[in-house]
Design a protein around this motif. Structure first.
Motif, PDB file in Angstrom:
ATOM      1  N   SER A  27      54.306  39.124  -3.595  1.00 20.68           N
ATOM      2  CA  SER A  27      53.090  39.223  -4.405  1.00 20.68           C
ATOM      3  C   SER A  27      52.306  40.460  -4.009  1.00 20.68           C
ATOM      4  N   GLU A  28      53.028  41.596  -3.962  1.00 18.06           N
ATOM      5  CA  GLU A  28      52.422  42.839  -3.486  1.00 18.06           C
ATOM      6  C   GLU A  28      51.365  43.407  -4.433  1.00 18.06           C
ATOM      7  N   SER A  29      51.446  43.079  -5.715  1.00 16.03           N
ATOM      8  CA  SER A  29      50.555  43.738  -6.676  1.00 16.03           C
ATOM      9  C   SER A  29      50.066  42.765  -7.741  1.00 16.03           C
ATOM     10  N   GLY A  30      49.035  43.178  -8.445  1.00 11.72           N
ATOM     11  CA  GLY A  30      48.531  42.387  -9.565  1.00 11.72           C
ATOM     12  C   GLY A  30      49.607  42.204 -10.620  1.00 11.72           C
ATOM     13  N   TRP A  31      50.386  43.269 -10.831  1.00  9.46           N
ATOM     14  CA  TRP A  31      51.460  43.172 -11.822  1.00  9.46           C
ATOM     15  C   TRP A  31      52.475  42.108 -11.420  1.00  9.46           C
ATOM     16  N   ARG A  32      52.826  42.086 -10.150  1.00 10.00           N
ATOM     17  CA  ARG A  32      53.829  41.126  -9.655  1.00 10.00           C
ATOM     18  C   ARG A  32      53.329  39.690  -9.869  1.00 10.00           C
ATOM     19  N   ALA A  33      52.038  39.480  -9.570  1.00 12.99           N
ATOM     20  CA  ALA A  33      51.457  38.143  -9.757  1.00 12.99           C
ATOM     21  C   ALA A  33      51.516  37.764 -11.240  1.00 12.99           C
ATOM     22  N   LEU A 104      65.504  41.411 -13.126  1.00 15.44           N
ATOM     23  CA  LEU A 104      64.191  41.597 -13.737  1.00 15.44           C
ATOM     24  C   LEU A 104      63.467  42.781 -13.111  1.00 15.44           C
ATOM     25  N   ASP A 105      62.963  43.629 -13.895  1.00 17.25           N
ATOM     26  CA  ASP A 105      62.054  44.763 -13.624  1.00 17.25           C
ATOM     27  C   ASP A 105      62.527  45.863 -12.670  1.00 17.25           C
ATOM     28  N   ARG A 106      63.501  45.611 -11.826  1.00 16.36           N
ATOM     29  CA  ARG A 106      64.058  46.678 -10.976  1.00 16.36           C
ATOM     30  C   ARG A 106      65.576  46.655 -11.073  1.00 16.36           C
ATOM     31  N   GLY A 107      66.174  47.790 -10.805  1.00 20.73           N
ATOM     32  CA  GLY A 107      67.625  47.898 -10.915  1.00 20.73           C
ATOM     33  C   GLY A 107      68.325  47.807  -9.567  1.00 20.73           C
ATOM     34  N   THR A 155      63.999  50.966  -7.089  1.00 25.40           N
ATOM     35  CA  THR A 155      64.246  51.841  -8.244  1.00 25.40           C
ATOM     36  C   THR A 155      62.949  52.361  -8.881  1.00 25.40           C
ATOM     37  N   PRO A 156      61.865  51.563  -8.970  1.00 28.04           N
ATOM     38  CA  PRO A 156      60.675  52.163  -9.569  1.00 28.04           C
ATOM     39  C   PRO A 156      60.129  53.352  -8.763  1.00 28.04           C
ATOM     40  N   ALA A 157      60.224  53.294  -7.433  1.00 28.50           N
ATOM     41  CA  ALA A 157      59.743  54.423  -6.628  1.00 28.50           C
ATOM     42  C   ALA A 157      60.616  55.658  -6.864  1.00 28.50           C
ATOM     43  N   ASN A 159      62.672  56.322  -9.455  1.00 33.07           N
ATOM     44  CA  ASN A 159      62.680  56.809 -10.839  1.00 33.07           C
ATOM     45  C   ASN A 159      61.329  57.339 -11.300  1.00 33.07           C
ATOM     46  N   ARG A 160      60.260  56.707 -10.857  1.00 33.73           N
ATOM     47  CA  ARG A 160      58.936  57.195 -11.272  1.00 33.73           C
ATOM     48  C   ARG A 160      58.639  58.545 -10.648  1.00 33.73           C
ATOM     49  N   LYS A 161      59.150  58.774  -9.463  1.00 28.73           N
ATOM     50  CA  LYS A 161      59.000  60.094  -8.824  1.00 28.73           C
ATOM     51  C   LYS A 161      59.777  61.132  -9.635  1.00 28.73           C
ATOM     52  N   HIS A 212      52.323  55.267  -8.125  1.00 29.48           N
ATOM     53  CA  HIS A 212      53.438  54.592  -8.799  1.00 29.48           C
ATOM     54  C   HIS A 212      53.062  53.198  -9.309  1.00 29.48           C
ATOM     55  N   ASN A 213      51.904  52.663  -8.877  1.00 30.20           N
ATOM     56  CA  ASN A 213      51.387  51.469  -9.574  1.00 30.20           C
ATOM     57  C   ASN A 213      49.854  51.459  -9.519  1.00 30.20           C
ATOM     58  N   ASP A 214      49.288  50.592 -10.359  1.00 29.84           N
ATOM     59  CA  ASP A 214      47.834  50.525 -10.490  1.00 29.84           C
ATOM     60  C   ASP A 214      47.158  50.057  -9.208  1.00 29.84           C
ATOM     61  N   ILE A 240      50.655  53.497 -13.118  1.00 23.12           N
ATOM     62  CA  ILE A 240      51.576  52.726 -13.977  1.00 23.12           C
ATOM     63  C   ILE A 240      51.340  51.221 -13.777  1.00 23.12           C
ATOM     64  N   ASP A 241      51.434  50.444 -14.823  1.00 21.50           N
ATOM     65  CA  ASP A 241      51.377  48.967 -14.864  1.00 21.50           C
ATOM     66  C   ASP A 241      50.487  48.451 -15.991  1.00 21.50           C
ATOM     67  N   ALA A 242      49.246  49.000 -16.072  1.00 22.52           N
ATOM     68  CA  ALA A 242      48.277  48.493 -17.067  1.00 22.52           C
ATOM     69  C   ALA A 242      47.832  47.062 -16.758  1.00 22.52           C
ATOM     70  N   GLU A 260      51.841  51.291 -19.500  1.00 22.54           N
ATOM     71  CA  GLU A 260      52.025  49.837 -19.478  1.00 22.54           C
ATOM     72  C   GLU A 260      53.434  49.391 -19.122  1.00 22.54           C
ATOM     73  N   LEU A 261      53.485  48.420 -18.215  1.00 16.40           N
ATOM     74  CA  LEU A 261      54.723  47.715 -17.888  1.00 16.40           C
ATOM     75  C   LEU A 261      54.467  46.254 -18.239  1.00 16.40           C
ATOM     76  N   THR A 262      55.213  45.714 -19.198  1.00 16.36           N
ATOM     77  CA  THR A 262      54.947  44.317 -19.568  1.00 16.36           C
ATOM     78  C   THR A 262      55.349  43.378 -18.428  1.00 16.36           C
TER      79      THR A 262
HETATM   80  O1  AHR Z   1      59.083  46.777 -10.239  1.00 20.10           O
HETATM   81  C1  AHR Z   1      57.876  46.916 -10.863  1.00 20.10           C
HETATM   82  C2  AHR Z   1      56.801  47.323  -9.915  1.00 20.10           C
HETATM   83  O2  AHR Z   1      56.720  46.430  -8.840  1.00 20.10           O
HETATM   84  C3  AHR Z   1      55.405  47.346 -10.480  1.00 20.10           C
HETATM   85  O3  AHR Z   1      55.084  48.529 -11.114  1.00 20.10           O
HETATM   86  C4  AHR Z   1      54.601  47.191  -9.237  1.00 20.10           C
HETATM   87  O4  AHR Z   1      53.244  46.902  -9.445  1.00 20.10           O
HETATM   88  C5  AHR Z   1      55.356  46.090  -8.613  1.00 20.10           C
HETATM   89  O5  AHR Z   1      55.032  45.849  -7.336  1.00 20.10           O
END
Ligand code: AHR
Length: 312
Positions: A27-33, A104-107, A155-157, A159-161, A212-214, A240-242, A260-262
């Motif tokens: 639960s590192e981020s608001g997006w993750r929650a 889900l969300d990462r590769g 992968t988000p770190a 690829n976003r870089k 790389h995230n909000d 990134i995230d919204a 935005e990342l849904t």
């Molecule tokens: O994998 C998606 C990323 O992981 C989100 O951008 C970030 O907030 C989360 O921790």
């Protein structure tokens, strides 16, 4: 006839009664929650018995959880892989047990036949969209950007870089002057931004922060304020995230742009599993979600409220 067509359409949507394990990163981020909340909601609406495992950021915990799901004989496994490498063995074990896995969300860096499908954004594009926004925002001005990277090896770190660097390539007035991981957390984002400010001769030398995230951006905004500067003006903020908190910052003029990342990765994942179980339909290997840019011009207060209403 119509009845058959209807019942097979219903069947194609049906994952009810299935037992599905979900290995979440933490639960590192608001997006993750938000992703966790939406996944639970989607499971409940569709009558899925969701087995949830929180890995507290550790790959070894994810591997243990996946092995546990296999031992329990779940019908499918969802996994948000914390880092890209090191998945081959456990994915092969799931395949051997004939349990479909959806990323889900990462590769992952693993052969594609080891998972059914991956539901994620185009993370290179996210970085590119952020970078293109900055290119446009600074015009011909010289600009030193500091970068807050996500979790090392994710992968988000990576690829976003890459996407951001692609967008600023050829714009010699824009340089990444400092870059470090802030682990996708608010507290680390603040800490690393403080160090960036300390390390530059003059805080005013920093023209923008790309996070790389909000959550890291929100931490950085605090560090900028603590240094007596105005985030959003003295130092531009793009991330990134919204999530709702970045929209309040944008509404307050303290952040400038987000991509935005849904958090609804589970919806398409359950749809893919339903079709697969209905008649063996193989989903696309990569189900790509949208990457939309939001700025002060995109009704940040309204976007904030809309997300709060959705239960973020
Ligand atoms: O994998 C998606 C990323 O992981 C989100 O951008 C970030 O907030 C989360 O921790």
């Amino acid at each position: 006839g119509l009845a058959t067509a209807l019942s097979s359409a219903v069947l194609a949507q049906d994952v009810s009664g299935k037992v599905i394990g979900f290995s979440q990163i933490g639960s590192e981020s608001g997006w993750r929650a938000a992703e966790t909340a939406v996944t639970r909601q989607q499971a409940e609406e569709r009558g899925v018995d969701l087995k949830f495992a929180d890995a507290q950021q550790k790959q070894e915990n994810q591997i243990k959880a996946i092995r546990g799901f296999i031992a329990q004989g779940v019908d499918a496994i969802l996994v948000a892989p914390v880092v890209a490498t090191g998945w081959d063995d456990v994915l092969a074990e799931a395949k051997e047990a004939e349990i479909p896995v959806v990323l889900l969300d990462r590769g992952v860096d693993a052969p594609e036949d080891l998972y059914l499908t991956s539901v994620a954004s185009d993370q290179v594009k996210e970085g590119r969209v952020a970078g293109e926004w900055l290119v446009e925002a600074v015009g011909d001005e010289d600009c030193n950007v500091v970068e807050l990277q996500g979790t090392v090896g994710s992968t988000p770190a990576i690829n976003r870089k890459a996407g951001f660097e692609e967008a600023i390539a050829g714009h010699d007035n824009i340089t990444i002057s400092q870059s470090q991981t802030g682990d996708f957390t608010r507290s680390k984002g603040k800490e690393v931004m403080e160090a960036f400010i300390k390390a530059s001769n003059n805080a005013a030398d920093i023209c923008a922060v790309y996070a790389h995230n909000d959550d890291m951006a929100v931490g950085a905004i605090q560090a900028i304020k603590d240094a007596g500067l105005k985030p959003g003006e003295d130092i531009l903020v793009v991330s990134i995230d919204a999530v709702p908190d970045i929209f309040s910052a944008i509404a307050a003029g303290e952040a400038n742009a987000t991509v935005e990342l849904t958090p609804n990765m589970a919806g398409p994942a359950f749809d893919a599993l339903a079709a697969y179980w209905a008649d063996g339909t193989e989903p696309e290997k990569f189900i790509i979600t949208e990457s939309k840019l939001y700025t002060a011009d995109s009704d940040p207060q309204g976007e904030y409220e809309r997300r709060k209403d959705l239960g973020y």
